[in-house]
Scaffold this active site. Structure first.
Site, PDB file in Angstrom:
ATOM      1  N   ASP A  13       2.470  -3.257  26.647  1.00 40.64           N
ATOM      2  CA  ASP A  13       2.464  -3.144  25.192  1.00 40.64           C
ATOM      3  C   ASP A  13       3.429  -4.187  24.626  1.00 40.64           C
ATOM      4  OD1 ASP A  13       2.468  -2.236  22.572  1.00 40.64           O
ATOM      5  OD2 ASP A  13       2.388  -0.124  23.182  1.00 40.64           O
ATOM      6  N   ASP A 108      -2.665  -6.124  21.170  1.00 43.41           N
ATOM      7  CA  ASP A 108      -1.320  -6.140  21.760  1.00 43.41           C
ATOM      8  C   ASP A 108      -1.137  -5.179  22.931  1.00 43.41           C
ATOM      9  OD1 ASP A 108      -1.470  -3.818  20.327  1.00 43.41           O
ATOM     10  OD2 ASP A 108       0.472  -4.021  19.352  1.00 43.41           O
ATOM     11  N   GLU A 109      -2.211  -4.734  23.525  1.00 43.45           N
ATOM     12  CA  GLU A 109      -2.114  -3.741  24.594  1.00 43.45           C
ATOM     13  C   GLU A 109      -3.158  -3.964  25.673  1.00 43.45           C
ATOM     14  OE1 GLU A 109      -1.963   0.723  23.818  1.00 43.45           O
ATOM     15  OE2 GLU A 109      -2.265  -0.175  21.861  1.00 43.45           O
TER      16      GLU A 109
END
Length: 412
Positions: A13, A108-109
């Site tokens: 993350d 973003d992950e």
DNA sequence: TCTGGGGTCCTAGGACCC
DNA sequence: TCTGGGGTCCTAGGACCC
């Protein structure tokens, strides 16, 4: 003894991602409260903010007006999605150096499957540290990594140690780990579910674990009941296990001020139809279910939906369906805050030409071809000004569009 | 403080068919 | 003629996540 065959999942993350990219691109923003989202004075919320901004009580999804009053000297910047996608791509490439099993779940992950790499890389905690180092070295960003035997627990583990964290839940300790969390830390337990649980005198993970499955099913339905029963025991309920592909494409606009002007609303609907149809074509998909959404001044939200007997073939068709649906949900007088349009039930469109031949209506077929040509043109020359209908050309009376309202190129 | 935009999945009721 | 039950599709709304 840890078996080398044990499944190992990383949840990675990126920390305060949009704000970190802004700080990377604008060195003068470093160590300062950066707030990405709507600009003060406009309707909207915080999309992301730096940790410096968080110390003022700012957080994502907060109305920007509130963020501004808590942090008046903050640096407020608009969302630059295409830039974040670019940086995201670089990070995913670093991930791919560690395993072919990268499952990106948002900009973003990502989940990384590191099962069976112990012999190659050593223990998972060491691999995760090397991964963090590689991301920082190649992009300048920090990433938090959660390590566990399942996706669900890995995700909770990363959330437990932000920012720039590394948290390993050893196999067999999933249930103990979850027992130490708050109910609201459980992914999938939002505000409403939390309140309902508390009303039932279930205030902790331990209390949830003592609750019978039948009781949970009775109060929350079978699906959510089973979900809660499993996650409080550290059992993965099966998140992100299937190959995901998109099932809907939609676009919506919140007006700067509530409006009831029919012409302006129609015009907005046409823009939305253009945008949605463009993306449908760009992703080589087809679909037949149209949904419109309206939100009143008091935030009450309604929708109307219709499934056509055939796939949508043009912007004009989508637009006229949308207008019919709008008439079912809007009396033409009340001011609207938001209008949205979407197509759902979409599927990959394997063969465009064969599909086009099925249209008996020659004009529809022609329209379709013209629109496909526009899509191809925009794809080839993304920086050229968009070719669009005359009635969508900028109106001198209107302020210019914010940067990120147009169709986007998807990072693939 | 007045609340974005893009998605996913679930529920519940009604229609329709077997 | 009346009846049950199941499956599937459609629609509207809601919860949740990033």
């Amino acid at each position: 003894m840890i078996d080398t065959a044990d499944p190992v999942v990383f949840h990675c993350d990126l920390d305060a991602f949009y704000a970190s990219v802004e700080q990377l691109d604008n060195p003068q923003y470093r160590d300062r409260p950066v707030i990405v989202g709507a600009l003060p004075g406009h309707r909207g919320v915080v999309s992301a903010c730096s940790y410096e901004a968080r110390s003022y009580g700012v957080h994502s999804a907060m109305p920007v007006s509130q963020a501004h009053s808590r942090c008046p000297h903050g640096i407020f910047v608009p969302v630059r999605m295409s830039r974040y996608r670019e940086v995201s791509q670089q990070v995913m490439e670093v991930f791919a150096d560690f395993t072919p099993g990268v499952q990106q779940i948002s900009v973003d992950e990502a989940f990384l499957d590191l099962s069976g790499t112990r012999r190659l890389f050593g223990p998972p905690g060491k691999t995760a540290a090397a991964l963090k180092q590689a991301v920082r070295h190649r992009t300048g960003l920090t990433v938090t990594v959660g390590v566990a035997a399942t996706r669900y627990v890995a995700k909770l583990a990363s959330a437990h140690d932000k920012p720039d964290g590394l948290y390993v839940v050893d196999p067999g300790h999933e249930a103990d780990f979850v027992l130490g969390l708050e109910l609201s830390d459980l992914w999938g337990v939002g505000r409403k579910t939390l309140t309902r649980l508390q009303t039932l005198r279930i205030d902790t993970v331990a209390a949830l674990r003592e609750t019978r499955l039948e009781f949970l099913r009775g109060h929350f339905g079978e699906s959510t009941g089973d979900y809660l029963y499993n996650v409080c025991r550290g059992i993965d309920p099966g998140i992100y296990s299937a190959e995901s592909r998109s099932h809907s494409i939609s676009s919506e606009t919140t007006f700067e001020v509530d409006i009831s002007d029919r012409q302006l609303i129609d015009r907005t609907l046409l823009e939305l139809a253009e945008h949605v149809m463009f993306r449908l074509r760009e992703e080589r998909c087809r679909g037949a279910t149209v949904t419109i959404k309206v939100r009143d001044s008091d935030f009450a939200t309604r929708s109307a939906q219709r499934s056509l007997k055939h796939d949508l073939s043009s912007v004009d068709e989508l637009y006229s369906e949308a207008r019919l649906l709008l008439d079912r949900r809007w009396n033409g007088r009340d001011a609207l805050r938001l209008i949205g349009l979407g197509v759902s039930g979409i599927e990959p469109d394997q063969d465009h030409d064969a599909q086009a031949n099925l249209f008996s209506d020659r004009t529809e077929e022609k329209r379709r071809k013209v629109e496909q040509a526009l899509v191809d043109l925009r794809r080839k020359r993304p920086d050229s000004p968009p070719v669009t209908r005359a009635r969508l050309l900028p109106d001198p009376e209107r302020p210019p569009e914010p940067e990120d309202r147009g169709p986007r190129n998807r990072a693939t």
